[in-house]
Design an enzyme around this catalytic site. Structure first.
Site, PDB file in Angstrom:
ATOM      1  N   HIS A   1      18.132  27.027-102.443  1.00 55.29           N
ATOM      2  CA  HIS A   1      18.289  26.035-101.382  1.00 55.29           C
ATOM      3  C   HIS A   1      18.202  26.744-100.032  1.00 55.29           C
ATOM      4  O   HIS A   1      19.009  27.630 -99.739  1.00 55.29           O
ATOM      5  CB  HIS A   1      19.643  25.330-101.497  1.00 55.29           C
ATOM      6  CG  HIS A   1      19.800  24.530-102.747  1.00 55.29           C
ATOM      7  ND1 HIS A   1      19.409  23.207-102.836  1.00 55.29           N
ATOM      8  CD2 HIS A   1      20.289  24.865-103.971  1.00 55.29           C
ATOM      9  CE1 HIS A   1      19.665  22.763-104.062  1.00 55.29           C
ATOM     10  NE2 HIS A   1      20.192  23.755-104.766  1.00 55.29           N
TER      11      HIS A   1
ATOM     12  N   HIS B   1      18.045  19.247-113.250  1.00 56.32           N
ATOM     13  CA  HIS B   1      19.496  19.363-113.066  1.00 56.32           C
ATOM     14  C   HIS B   1      20.125  18.630-114.241  1.00 56.32           C
ATOM     15  O   HIS B   1      20.148  17.403-114.292  1.00 56.32           O
ATOM     16  CB  HIS B   1      19.937  18.746-111.738  1.00 56.32           C
ATOM     17  CG  HIS B   1      21.415  18.870-111.500  1.00 56.32           C
ATOM     18  ND1 HIS B   1      21.934  19.673-110.514  1.00 56.32           N
ATOM     19  CD2 HIS B   1      22.485  18.315-112.127  1.00 56.32           C
ATOM     20  CE1 HIS B   1      23.261  19.609-110.545  1.00 56.32           C
ATOM     21  NE2 HIS B   1      23.610  18.777-111.518  1.00 56.32           N
TER      22      HIS B   1
ATOM     23  N   LEU C   1      28.080  22.749-108.414  1.00 58.66           N
ATOM     24  CA  LEU C   1      27.632  21.833-109.460  1.00 58.66           C
ATOM     25  C   LEU C   1      26.344  22.366-110.070  1.00 58.66           C
ATOM     26  O   LEU C   1      25.426  22.698-109.315  1.00 58.66           O
ATOM     27  CB  LEU C   1      27.404  20.417-108.896  1.00 58.66           C
ATOM     28  CG  LEU C   1      28.678  19.648-108.533  1.00 58.66           C
ATOM     29  CD1 LEU C   1      28.323  18.342-107.819  1.00 58.66           C
ATOM     30  CD2 LEU C   1      29.511  19.357-109.788  1.00 58.66           C
TER      31      LEU C   1
ATOM     32  N   ASP D   1      20.481  29.433-107.366  1.00 57.12           N
ATOM     33  CA  ASP D   1      21.072  28.196-106.851  1.00 57.12           C
ATOM     34  C   ASP D   1      21.918  28.498-105.618  1.00 57.12           C
ATOM     35  O   ASP D   1      22.933  27.837-105.372  1.00 57.12           O
ATOM     36  CB  ASP D   1      21.902  27.483-107.919  1.00 57.12           C
ATOM     37  CG  ASP D   1      22.266  26.042-107.539  1.00 57.12           C
ATOM     38  OD1 ASP D   1      21.607  25.476-106.633  1.00 57.12           O
ATOM     39  OD2 ASP D   1      23.206  25.488-108.130  1.00 57.12           O
TER      40      ASP D   1
ATOM     41  N   ALA E   1      29.527  20.921-102.710  1.00 56.15           N
ATOM     42  CA  ALA E   1      29.378  21.841-103.843  1.00 56.15           C
ATOM     43  C   ALA E   1      28.304  22.870-103.543  1.00 56.15           C
ATOM     44  O   ALA E   1      27.228  22.537-103.054  1.00 56.15           O
ATOM     45  CB  ALA E   1      29.007  21.055-105.099  1.00 56.15           C
TER      46      ALA E   1
END
Length: 344
Positions: A16, A137, A220, A248, A264
């Site tokens: 991300h 996901h 998450l 992640d 999260a």
């Protein structure tokens, strides 16, 4: 005793970067160590179309530090209105390397995700035809399913039926957190891969909840019992090419983490390679770090391994507790130990 370790430059197969000020602040943390990364599309609004992916790609390139050699591998956010022809065009162009499936409501900025899986059948069939991977996901979002069981239920209720209905579809189970996912992945053929994060190799749910809540460990899918963490470590260090690194790394400002309903995500881009070397050494598998971080992912995505190298030395690593952004500080993941390896 090994004092230095040189591996092919690693890639991050789940990252991300956000946008705007956050993008500009966190991108150098990734480009310092990684050559490529699969870029998550869950912006606001999400990156749904080929045109939106082109625009986001341009913003990432504009934010690159001077001299950085880094290739963002773009993804599209799958919705029930996604056009199969647009997906095929994005893939044919070479810009888009995967499509991301978020069950609606499963994680940060997933409200536009999929609720009725029958409505994405045509897109998945086209993806199987052209060889474009689906990144998943893997959690159901039903209120009656315990949050610690949502990955295992997703495999049975959603993932396996999708794969059975779409032969040849190449799927990445992202950020797996359970022995169930490890066992499922190891039983499949080479159309299925699985990413494992740095932080899920280090923390279990006690780290989040015992002795006071730790918001910076909340992510998450949420970390699970110790038995699952150990299964992930065994998978990551096994040499099995189905498993590869996807950090992640998910930056949020402290102001957005330290809330009654905080965001999260763990920000691990800064220190992932030092932590991984430490973990692999603990598991007596340093020689398999290159496979996990640098070889298995490119093989699954049908890309060449990087020619450039990354070297680590056996010296204790130091890293900042935060990085600064225009919107406020972002806390760097604290593994709870001083990693024994430092990137040169």
């Amino acid at each position: 005793m090994t004092k230095t370790l040189t591996i092919r430059r690693p890639d991050d197969w789940h990252l991300h970067l956000r946008d705007g000020a956050m993008l500009r602040a966190v991108l150098p943390e990734t480009t310092a160590h990684f050559a490529r990364a699969i870029i998550m599309p869950n912006l606001v609004p999400p990156v749904v179309t080929f045109a939106q992916a082109q625009d986001y790609h341009a913003r990432i390139l504009a934010a690159l530090p001077e001299g950085a050699e880094f290739t963002p591998l773009m993804t599209l956010y799958l919705t029930e209105d996604t056009d199969p022809d647009d997906v095929a065009a994005a893939h044919a162009n070479g810009l888009v390397h995967a499509v991301k499936l978020y069950p609606a409501g499963a994680t940060t900025n997933s409200a536009s995700g999929v609720a009725n899986f029958d409505n994405i059948r045509a897109v998945l069939e086209r993806m199987a035809e052209i060889g474009l991977p689906l990144c998943v996901h893997g959690e159901v979002t039903d209120d009656d399913i315990d949050i610690f069981d949502r990955e295992a239920v997703f495999i049975d209720r959603v993932l396996d039926p999708i794969r059975q209905a779409t032969p040849g579809l190449r799927v990445v189970m992202e950020h797996i957190t359970t022995r169930n996912a490890v066992d499922y992945a190891t039983a499949q053929d080479d159309t299925l891969g699985a990413t494992i994060t740095t932080h899920h190799l280090v923390i279990n749910r006690n780290h989040i909840l015992a002795g006071g809540i730790k918001p910076h460990y909340y992510c998450l899918p949420v970390a699970k019992r110790e038995e699952h963490r150990l299964a992930l470590r065994a998978a990551a260090t096994s040499g099995d090419a189905r498993f590869f690194l996807g950090t992640d790394s998910a930056p949020h400002t402290d102001a957005n983490k330290l809330l009654p309903c905080g965001c999260a995500g763990c920000f691990t881009a800064t220190n992932t390679m030092s932590i991984l070397a430490h973990v692999f050494e603990e598991e007596q598998a340093l020689e398999r770090l290159e496979g996990f971080a640098s070889l298995h992912g490119p093989a699954f995505y049908r890309l060449p391994a990087n020619e450039a190298r990354l070297t680590l030395t056996k010296t204790p690593a130091t890293f900042p507790s935060h990085i600064e952004t225009e919107d406020g500080p972002v806390t760097v993941f604290d593994p709870g130990f001083v990693p024994n390896w430092t990137v040169v």
